[in-house]
Design a protein around this motif. Sequence first.
Motif, PDB file in Angstrom:
ATOM      1  N   LYS A   1       0.784  -1.216   0.000  1.00  0.00           N
ATOM      2  CA  LYS A   1       0.000   0.000   0.000  1.00  0.00           C
ATOM      3  C   LYS A   1       0.828   1.284   0.000  1.00  0.00           C
ATOM      4  CE  LYS A   1      -4.128  -1.827   2.282  1.00  0.00           C
ATOM      5  NZ  LYS A   1      -4.063  -3.146   1.803  1.00  0.00           N
ATOM      6  N   THR A   2       1.867   1.332   0.793  1.00  0.00           N
ATOM      7  CA  THR A   2       2.582   2.595   0.945  1.00  0.00           C
ATOM      8  C   THR A   2       3.855   2.636   0.107  1.00  0.00           C
ATOM      9  OG1 THR A   2       3.895   1.856   2.820  1.00  0.00           O
ATOM     10  CG2 THR A   2       1.732   2.781   3.308  1.00  0.00           C
ATOM     11  N   ARG A   3       4.315   3.850  -0.148  1.00  0.00           N
ATOM     12  CA  ARG A   3       5.574   4.028  -0.869  1.00  0.00           C
ATOM     13  C   ARG A   3       6.734   3.461  -0.061  1.00  0.00           C
ATOM     14  NH1 ARG A   3       6.442   9.981  -2.923  1.00  0.00           N
ATOM     15  NH2 ARG A   3       6.603  10.254  -0.696  1.00  0.00           N
ATOM     16  N   ARG A   4       6.650   3.607   1.270  1.00  0.00           N
ATOM     17  CA  ARG A   4       7.716   3.103   2.140  1.00  0.00           C
ATOM     18  C   ARG A   4       7.834   1.581   2.025  1.00  0.00           C
ATOM     19  NH1 ARG A   4       8.753   1.208   7.328  1.00  0.00           N
ATOM     20  NH2 ARG A   4      10.708   1.973   8.171  1.00  0.00           N
ATOM     21  N   GLU A   5       6.720   0.877   2.019  1.00  0.00           N
ATOM     22  CA  GLU A   5       6.736  -0.578   1.892  1.00  0.00           C
ATOM     23  C   GLU A   5       7.329  -0.998   0.547  1.00  0.00           C
ATOM     24  OE1 GLU A   5       2.948  -1.960   4.640  1.00  0.00           O
ATOM     25  OE2 GLU A   5       2.588  -1.348   2.569  1.00  0.00           O
ATOM     26  N   LYS A   6       6.991  -0.269  -0.502  1.00  0.00           N
ATOM     27  CA  LYS A   6       7.540  -0.571  -1.828  1.00  0.00           C
ATOM     28  C   LYS A   6       9.048  -0.348  -1.851  1.00  0.00           C
ATOM     29  CE  LYS A   6       3.346   0.689  -4.331  1.00  0.00           C
ATOM     30  NZ  LYS A   6       2.750   1.635  -5.271  1.00  0.00           N
ATOM     31  N   ARG A   7       9.494   0.754  -1.231  1.00  0.00           N
ATOM     32  CA  ARG A   7      10.925   1.054  -1.194  1.00  0.00           C
ATOM     33  C   ARG A   7      11.672  -0.011  -0.413  1.00  0.00           C
ATOM     34  NH1 ARG A   7      14.921   2.744   1.925  1.00  0.00           N
ATOM     35  NH2 ARG A   7      13.631   3.034   3.762  1.00  0.00           N
ATOM     36  N   LEU A   8      11.131  -0.429   0.734  1.00  0.00           N
ATOM     37  CA  LEU A   8      11.792  -1.451   1.543  1.00  0.00           C
ATOM     38  C   LEU A   8      11.873  -2.784   0.806  1.00  0.00           C
ATOM     39  CD1 LEU A   8      10.357  -0.638   5.070  1.00  0.00           C
ATOM     40  CD2 LEU A   8      12.685  -0.245   4.240  1.00  0.00           C
TER      41      LEU A   8
ATOM     42  N   TYR B   1      20.551   7.341   1.961  1.00  0.00           N
ATOM     43  CA  TYR B   1      19.203   7.388   2.502  1.00  0.00           C
ATOM     44  C   TYR B   1      18.687   8.808   2.341  1.00  0.00           C
ATOM     45  CZ  TYR B   1      15.185   7.226   5.551  1.00  0.00           C
ATOM     46  OH  TYR B   1      13.902   7.301   6.029  1.00  0.00           O
ATOM     47  N   ARG B   2      17.469   8.911   1.889  1.00  0.00           N
ATOM     48  CA  ARG B   2      16.844  10.206   1.640  1.00  0.00           C
ATOM     49  C   ARG B   2      15.570  10.279   2.462  1.00  0.00           C
ATOM     50  NH1 ARG B   2      12.775  11.451  -1.980  1.00  0.00           N
ATOM     51  NH2 ARG B   2      12.834   9.340  -2.766  1.00  0.00           N
ATOM     52  N   SER B   3      15.534  11.228   3.402  1.00  0.00           N
ATOM     53  CA  SER B   3      14.307  11.439   4.164  1.00  0.00           C
ATOM     54  C   SER B   3      13.605  12.670   3.605  1.00  0.00           C
ATOM     55  CB  SER B   3      14.614  11.608   5.651  1.00  0.00           C
ATOM     56  OG  SER B   3      15.232  12.848   5.889  1.00  0.00           O
ATOM     57  N   LEU B   4      12.535  13.078   4.226  1.00  0.00           N
ATOM     58  CA  LEU B   4      11.824  14.258   3.740  1.00  0.00           C
ATOM     59  C   LEU B   4      12.658  15.524   3.873  1.00  0.00           C
ATOM     60  CD1 LEU B   4       8.207  13.673   5.056  1.00  0.00           C
ATOM     61  CD2 LEU B   4       9.012  13.522   2.717  1.00  0.00           C
ATOM     62  N   ASN B   5      13.478  15.610   4.917  1.00  0.00           N
ATOM     63  CA  ASN B   5      14.213  16.841   5.181  1.00  0.00           C
ATOM     64  C   ASN B   5      15.722  16.734   5.025  1.00  0.00           C
ATOM     65  OD1 ASN B   5      11.845  18.261   5.903  1.00  0.00           O
ATOM     66  ND2 ASN B   5      11.887  17.263   7.904  1.00  0.00           N
ATOM     67  N   HIS B   6      16.269  15.527   4.954  1.00  0.00           N
ATOM     68  CA  HIS B   6      17.723  15.376   4.951  1.00  0.00           C
ATOM     69  C   HIS B   6      18.165  14.304   3.964  1.00  0.00           C
ATOM     70  CE1 HIS B   6      18.122  18.039   8.368  1.00  0.00           C
ATOM     71  NE2 HIS B   6      17.143  17.372   8.950  1.00  0.00           N
ATOM     72  N   PHE B   7      19.491  14.297   3.720  1.00  0.00           N
ATOM     73  CA  PHE B   7      20.114  13.326   2.821  1.00  0.00           C
ATOM     74  C   PHE B   7      21.338  12.776   3.538  1.00  0.00           C
ATOM     75  CE2 PHE B   7      22.498  11.773  -0.782  1.00  0.00           C
ATOM     76  CZ  PHE B   7      21.509  11.291  -1.610  1.00  0.00           C
ATOM     77  N   TYR B   8      21.464  11.462   3.600  1.00  0.00           N
ATOM     78  CA  TYR B   8      22.549  10.819   4.324  1.00  0.00           C
ATOM     79  C   TYR B   8      23.302   9.870   3.394  1.00  0.00           C
ATOM     80  CZ  TYR B   8      19.363  12.003   8.181  1.00  0.00           C
ATOM     81  OH  TYR B   8      18.515  12.651   9.048  1.00  0.00           O
TER      82      TYR B   8
ATOM     83  N   GLY C   1      20.639  21.305   7.076  1.00  0.00           N
ATOM     84  CA  GLY C   1      19.617  20.502   6.418  1.00  0.00           C
ATOM     85  C   GLY C   1      19.378  20.982   5.004  1.00  0.00           C
ATOM     86  N   GLY C   2      18.814  20.099   4.188  1.00  0.00           N
ATOM     87  CA  GLY C   2      18.545  20.478   2.820  1.00  0.00           C
ATOM     88  C   GLY C   2      17.729  19.441   2.096  1.00  0.00           C
TER      89      GLY C   2
ATOM     90  N   HIS D   1      16.747   8.360  -9.837  1.00  0.00           N
ATOM     91  CA  HIS D   1      16.477   9.624 -10.520  1.00  0.00           C
ATOM     92  C   HIS D   1      16.481  10.726  -9.478  1.00  0.00           C
ATOM     93  CE1 HIS D   1      12.244  10.386  -9.260  1.00  0.00           C
ATOM     94  NE2 HIS D   1      12.231   9.066  -9.107  1.00  0.00           N
ATOM     95  N   GLY D   2      16.485  11.951  -9.905  1.00  0.00           N
ATOM     96  CA  GLY D   2      16.439  13.076  -8.981  1.00  0.00           C
ATOM     97  C   GLY D   2      17.673  13.171  -8.121  1.00  0.00           C
ATOM     98  N   LYS D   3      17.484  13.235  -6.807  1.00  0.00           N
ATOM     99  CA  LYS D   3      18.586  13.422  -5.864  1.00  0.00           C
ATOM    100  C   LYS D   3      19.569  12.251  -5.883  1.00  0.00           C
ATOM    101  CE  LYS D   3      15.529  15.816  -2.785  1.00  0.00           C
ATOM    102  NZ  LYS D   3      14.741  15.688  -1.586  1.00  0.00           N
TER     103      LYS D   3
END
Length: 124
Positions: free
Chosen positions: A5-12, A34-41, A71-72, A107-109
Amino acid sequence: MAKLKTRREKRLRRHKRIRKKVFGTPERPRLCVYRSLNHFYAQIIDDTIGHTLVSASTLDPEFEKITGKRGGKSIKDAEVVAEIISRRALERGIKKVVFDRGGFKYHGKIKAFADKCREMGLEF
């Protein structure tokens, strides 16, 4: 058959599939992002001993010195993190890595990060 159902489950699920094949060795450690909503690690990890060799993120003090902010979320911020981790890896003598995109689509970041790392001298 349960539908994801969720994007997180698909990513995992994608991440598990990728991690079956990607393994970091002392000669060629794993570059994990790892890319979160507010940060990039990002981390460079030797999986044989389970140690992080090099790390960088948008929470890093060096990132704050370069960009002037903490942050970014932008693609440029991911490129700055790529510059920091590439420089630190090359200082430690790490030139070749295995790229682990963490289940995120390329793609993207994530793509901008990988391209900048290659440009800075890391080999995937």
